[in-house]
Design an enzyme around this catalytic site. Structure first.
Site, short mmCIF file in Angstrom:
data_model
loop_
_atom_site.label_atom_id
_atom_site.label_comp_id
_atom_site.label_asym_id
_atom_site.label_seq_id
_atom_site.Cartn_x
_atom_site.Cartn_y
_atom_site.Cartn_z
CG HIS A 78 90.55 43.75 -7.49
ND1 HIS A 78 90.74 42.41 -7.42
CD2 HIS A 78 91.46 44.48 -6.69
CE1 HIS A 78 91.66 42.15 -6.83
NE2 HIS A 78 92.04 43.39 -6.07
CG ASP B 75 93.75 41.39 -2.95
OD1 ASP B 75 92.65 42.14 -3.78
OD2 ASP B 75 94.96 41.64 -3.29
CD GLU C 145 94.66 44.45 -8.19
OE1 GLU C 145 95.04 45.18 -7.47
OE2 GLU C 145 94.55 43.23 -8.11
CD GLU C 146 97.10 42.94 -11.45
OE1 GLU C 146 98.05 43.50 -12.06
OE2 GLU C 146 97.26 42.65 -10.23
CG ASP D 215 92.57 45.63 -3.43
OD1 ASP D 215 93.14 46.47 -2.27
OD2 ASP D 215 93.41 45.10 -4.57
#
Length: 120
Positions: free
Chosen positions: A26, A36, A73-74, A109
């Site tokens: 991501h 990250d 990502e979320e 990631d």
């Protein structure tokens, strides 16, 4: 894959095009993002370059390789009306296809992480 698919890069297989391996990362980050997700982005780009070089000399993998670089990502971080799509939304929209055709998903990631200690 749906029209709202994440940007992807394919490396087609020589044996079974219908089954594939996904490598994903991501681009969104809550903080500075050095580990990250930026280490994963760099790794994914390097893998893409290597796969391209291998394909140019005639190599093909046993399974199709799909490289996914997620906008988010979320779940819910992305406006549903936009063309951006996160990994959670993409999985929800493609659940049946993924269950039937994906051999493995490799999450890159956090490809590298520090832990260096200087002793002296």
């Amino acid at each position: 894959m749906t029209e709202r698919s994440a940007r992807k890069c394919l490396c087609h297989s020589r044996e079974d095009v219908s089954r594939f391996v996904i490598l994903g990362n991501h681009r969104d980050a809550w903080t500075f993002g050095a580990v990250d997700p930026n280490s994963g982005t760099a790794t994914l780009l390097e893998i893409a370059q290597r796969l391209e070089k291998l394909q140019k000399i005639g190599w093909k993998p046993r399974r199709t390789i799909v490289l996914c670089n997620w906008d988010a990502e979320e779940y819910g971080l992305v406006d549903p009306s936009s063309l951006l799509i996160g990994s959670a939304e993409w999985v929800e929209e493609n659940r049946k296809m993924l269950a039937a055709r994906v051999v493995a998903y490799l999450n890159v990631d956090c490809a590298v992480q520090g832990g260096l200690q200087l002793v002296g």
